[in-house]
Enzyme design. Sequence first.
Site, PDB file in Angstrom:
ATOM      1  N   TYR A 117       0.800  -1.226   0.000  1.00 14.65           N
ATOM      2  CA  TYR A 117       0.000   0.000   0.000  1.00 14.65           C
ATOM      3  C   TYR A 117       0.835   1.279   0.000  1.00 14.65           C
ATOM      4  CZ  TYR A 117      -3.529  -3.431   1.191  1.00 14.65           C
ATOM      5  OH  TYR A 117      -4.337  -4.519   1.163  1.00 14.65           O
ATOM      6  N   PRO A 130     -11.190   0.247  -2.628  1.00 17.88           N
ATOM      7  CA  PRO A 130     -12.452  -0.310  -3.123  1.00 17.88           C
ATOM      8  C   PRO A 130     -13.635   0.622  -2.867  1.00 17.88           C
ATOM      9  CG  PRO A 130     -11.289  -1.858  -1.685  1.00 17.88           C
ATOM     10  CD  PRO A 130     -10.654  -0.512  -1.503  1.00 17.88           C
ATOM     11  N   HIS A 353      -7.331   1.454   1.556  1.00 21.63           N
ATOM     12  CA  HIS A 353      -7.132   0.046   1.880  1.00 21.63           C
ATOM     13  C   HIS A 353      -6.045  -0.263   2.911  1.00 21.63           C
ATOM     14  CE1 HIS A 353      -7.738  -4.080   1.132  1.00 21.63           C
ATOM     15  NE2 HIS A 353      -8.086  -3.997  -0.128  1.00 21.63           N
ATOM     16  N   SER A 566     -12.006 -11.256  -5.485  1.00 18.01           N
ATOM     17  CA  SER A 566     -12.182 -11.310  -4.045  1.00 18.01           C
ATOM     18  C   SER A 566     -13.642 -11.563  -3.708  1.00 18.01           C
ATOM     19  CB  SER A 566     -11.759  -9.970  -3.448  1.00 18.01           C
ATOM     20  OG  SER A 566     -11.646 -10.099  -2.072  1.00 18.01           O
TER      21      SER A 566
HETATM   22  N1  COA Z   1     -20.815 -28.719   0.830  1.00 16.88           N
HETATM   23  C1  COA Z   1     -21.800 -27.942   1.332  1.00 16.88           C
HETATM   24  N2  COA Z   1     -21.598 -26.700   1.851  1.00 16.88           N
HETATM   25  C2  COA Z   1     -20.342 -26.214   1.829  1.00 16.88           C
HETATM   26  C3  COA Z   1     -19.271 -26.944   1.288  1.00 16.88           C
HETATM   27  C4  COA Z   1     -19.551 -28.264   0.762  1.00 16.88           C
HETATM   28  N3  COA Z   1     -18.582 -29.044   0.254  1.00 16.88           N
HETATM   29  N4  COA Z   1     -18.153 -26.221   1.405  1.00 16.88           N
HETATM   30  C5  COA Z   1     -18.510 -25.061   1.989  1.00 16.88           C
HETATM   31  N5  COA Z   1     -19.827 -25.063   2.253  1.00 16.88           N
HETATM   32  C6  COA Z   1     -20.609 -24.011   2.929  1.00 16.88           C
HETATM   33  C7  COA Z   1     -19.877 -23.465   4.141  1.00 16.88           C
HETATM   34  O1  COA Z   1     -20.167 -24.221   5.283  1.00 16.88           O
HETATM   35  C8  COA Z   1     -20.441 -22.060   4.216  1.00 16.88           C
HETATM   36  O2  COA Z   1     -21.725 -22.121   4.802  1.00 16.88           O
HETATM   37  P1  COA Z   1     -22.513 -20.809   5.358  1.00 16.88           P
HETATM   38  O3  COA Z   1     -23.068 -20.104   4.167  1.00 16.88           O
HETATM   39  O4  COA Z   1     -23.569 -21.420   6.193  1.00 16.88           O
HETATM   40  O5  COA Z   1     -21.510 -20.032   6.117  1.00 16.88           O
HETATM   41  C9  COA Z   1     -20.634 -21.672   2.778  1.00 16.88           C
HETATM   42  O6  COA Z   1     -20.734 -22.896   2.061  1.00 16.88           O
HETATM   43  C10 COA Z   1     -19.514 -20.830   2.218  1.00 16.88           C
HETATM   44  O7  COA Z   1     -18.294 -21.546   2.212  1.00 16.88           O
HETATM   45  P2  COA Z   1     -17.234 -21.350   1.029  1.00 16.88           P
HETATM   46  O8  COA Z   1     -17.950 -20.977  -0.200  1.00 16.88           O
HETATM   47  O9  COA Z   1     -16.368 -22.561   0.975  1.00 16.88           O
HETATM   48  O10 COA Z   1     -16.437 -20.059   1.423  1.00 16.88           O
HETATM   49  P3  COA Z   1     -15.903 -19.506   2.774  1.00 16.88           P
HETATM   50  O11 COA Z   1     -17.006 -18.838   3.507  1.00 16.88           O
HETATM   51  O12 COA Z   1     -15.130 -20.553   3.489  1.00 16.88           O
HETATM   52  O13 COA Z   1     -14.944 -18.356   2.248  1.00 16.88           O
HETATM   53  C11 COA Z   1     -12.930 -17.346   1.492  1.00 16.88           C
HETATM   54  C12 COA Z   1     -13.809 -18.600   1.470  1.00 16.88           C
HETATM   55  C13 COA Z   1     -11.690 -17.595   0.688  1.00 16.88           C
HETATM   56  C14 COA Z   1     -13.683 -16.192   0.862  1.00 16.88           C
HETATM   57  C15 COA Z   1     -12.592 -17.022   2.967  1.00 16.88           C
HETATM   58  O14 COA Z   1     -11.843 -18.079   3.512  1.00 16.88           O
HETATM   59  C16 COA Z   1     -11.737 -15.792   3.137  1.00 16.88           C
HETATM   60  O15 COA Z   1     -10.532 -15.874   3.234  1.00 16.88           O
HETATM   61  N6  COA Z   1     -12.389 -14.622   3.206  1.00 16.88           N
HETATM   62  C17 COA Z   1     -11.700 -13.345   3.332  1.00 16.88           C
HETATM   63  C18 COA Z   1     -11.556 -12.721   1.989  1.00 16.88           C
HETATM   64  C19 COA Z   1     -11.140 -11.298   2.109  1.00 16.88           C
HETATM   65  O16 COA Z   1     -10.391 -10.885   2.966  1.00 16.88           O
HETATM   66  N7  COA Z   1     -11.662 -10.496   1.198  1.00 16.88           N
HETATM   67  C20 COA Z   1     -11.468  -9.101   1.300  1.00 16.88           C
HETATM   68  C21 COA Z   1     -10.737  -8.493   0.269  1.00 16.88           C
HETATM   69  S1  COA Z   1     -10.764  -6.722   0.446  1.00 16.88           S
END
Ligand code: COA
Length: 638
Positions: A117, A130, A353, A566
């Site tokens: 940054y 953003p 950011h 993202s």
């Molecule tokens: N079968 C059924 N459900 C599943 C599944 C499967 N195989 N795998 C995941 N799911 C469900 C999860 O339990 C979760 O349920 P919920 O909606 O009840 O919470 C949902 O699906 C979402 O999971 P998933 O799609 O795997 O994503 P996640 O929530 O684990 O997120 C990332 C993944 C990468 C986005 C997250 O780990 C992360 O790092 N987020 C931060 C990103 C960030 O900082 N962005 C900002 C940039 S400015």
Amino acid sequence: MLGICSRMVKVGMAKPCGVVKPCYLVKPVSSSRMTGRYLSHQKGLPNLPVPPLQQTCERYITALEPIVEVDELTHTKELLADFQKPGGVGERLQRGLESRACNTENWLSEWWVQVAYLDYRLPVVVHSSPGLVLPRMEFSDKQGQIRFAAKLIAGVLDFKTMIDNETIPVEYLGGKPLCMNQYYEVLSSCRIPGVKRDAVVNHAKSSRRPQHITVVHNFQFFVLDVYNSDGTPLTADQLFVQLDRICSSSLQTNTEPVGILTTQHRDIWGKAYINLIKDRTNKESVSAIQRSIFTVCLDGPMPQVPTNAHRSRAAVQMLHGGGSPWNSGNRWFDKTLQFIIGEDGTCGANYEHAPAEGPPIVALIDHVVEYTRKPEMVPSAKVPLPMPMPKKLHFNITPELKKDIEEAKRSMNVLAEDLDVRVIVFNHFGKNVPKAHKMSPDAFIQVALQLAYYRMYQQCCATYESASLRMFRLGRTDTIRSASSASAAFVKAFDDPNKQNTEKVALMEKAVKAHKAYTNLAISGQAIDRHLLGLKMQAAEERISTPKVFKDTSYAKALHYRLSTSQVPSKTDCVMCFGPVVPDGYGVCYNPMNEHINFAVSSFNTCKETNTADLAHAVENALLDMRMLLEQTPRAKL
Ligand code: COA
């Protein structure tokens, strides 16, 4: 934003590391101000690990496979063998990193903020900060705009009370508690431009905590005290009165838009800043903006568009304000948090950011939106405390500053012309469909993005997805490399008429699982990108020449993210948006809701190879086609 969050790895590539001096920039919250709750939570979090060297080298090779040529890969393997050899430079740097990890709260975070940054010199507008588009609100005139702004401010102050009392509920990811530090960094803070490197100051940490916000209307800035003399926050009704006073006293529209200076290239702005604050009045005005808790931008009109383009126009408004004829000068883009409210129900935010990723900002905004939906409170019978008139901030514009402002307008207008951003609401399904097929929704969407890109370009590209490192103390992000050998095999097979559907489904499952596996290792601190960056930074720290692996074509290709993506989920039906991180790339941010997905896609008009609408369309088709394939293909019992 990074993409960010940071897709800002762009900087790791864009700039060879100089000698790294220790910097103070975004430090953890001062312990003197904190009571036990926050500190004991933070203390309980693990330290970010330094992954084993050999593991990272092996995973790096695997990650390169789908995106570099065979001869490039062979060359990189040779470089890595030399880098890793016993007693070699890799081992030395690894030891240095491990020792840094023992002596700091987080071996990476300070370096990261600096490299991603504060050393990054392109304008924060579009390239780093953003925007966030909220659902359109139900007002369409000045009074409605002010009424909504008053409620919004009251909502942010309500959230701030939780920050001040350290009562924000701890967040979890995969069942593990997350670092909450970023919540303490986003209010009362501001970026300060420098000629070669910027800084961030956080006034929430000072003994005299700010009591005011800044409001900007018709390019004119005002200080608005948001606490009564008895320490209580102003109510929405009181805020309405104050905002009305501000608007009535800033009706003229021919004021010099000083705020547009913050849209400039950082070196240029750094020089203009020195000029600006030579004048005492200007210095005091700038300081009032920097110290304020946050900024509220009460915008003027934006160009008329058909209703179906409203969200895309809102994305433009939140990202850069539309250029100098519109609202780009009605901002202070260095301010960490700016809430933007149009006259026609458009609203959202823009955030700088450096101090935080999207999720804490979105959590704050979810709270605020909920707060604004509460029924209006009956005004209390108590006699309201007298409120001083909000103070207008004055600027003395010298001919030199006038020239700087004109230059900033020109550059901003070129950038505004160049950015093509579209918001699409994919309303055929949301997380529900991948979940029903026992797949991770995020991985499913990422694989669809790979398919969309491959269909447009017949090749895979280095793809960035932000992964949270907040399981670790002061953790920020690492990179999920969404282009994998498994995703490449799937996208190549998908439109191949010689492949059976059962084979395609098997390849899709493999690709989705590979993505989820990479996500899991990234969030547990075992991905490759920040480790490689750390080794490179360590070389600079030890003043040894940059190892060849970091000057290699493969490394440059690995960091040239044509897809910078993202996921930023929210309770509110909103979407975050950001620009591409390379001239020939795309920015893609998405919010997967249960039954639909909001996407914001961007690219630059000056690049002949990219087209925002085409990619958005290709993503929609890829999602639909992947669902159809799953529904039409009987799967073996899991
Ligand atoms: N079968 C059924 N459900 C599943 C599944 C499967 N195989 N795998 C995941 N799911 C469900 C999860 O339990 C979760 O349920 P919920 O909606 O009840 O919470 C949902 O699906 C979402 O999971 P998933 O799609 O795997 O994503 P996640 O929530 O684990 O997120 C990332 C993944 C990468 C986005 C997250 O780990 C992360 O790092 N987020 C931060 C990103 C960030 O900082 N962005 C900002 C940039 S400015």
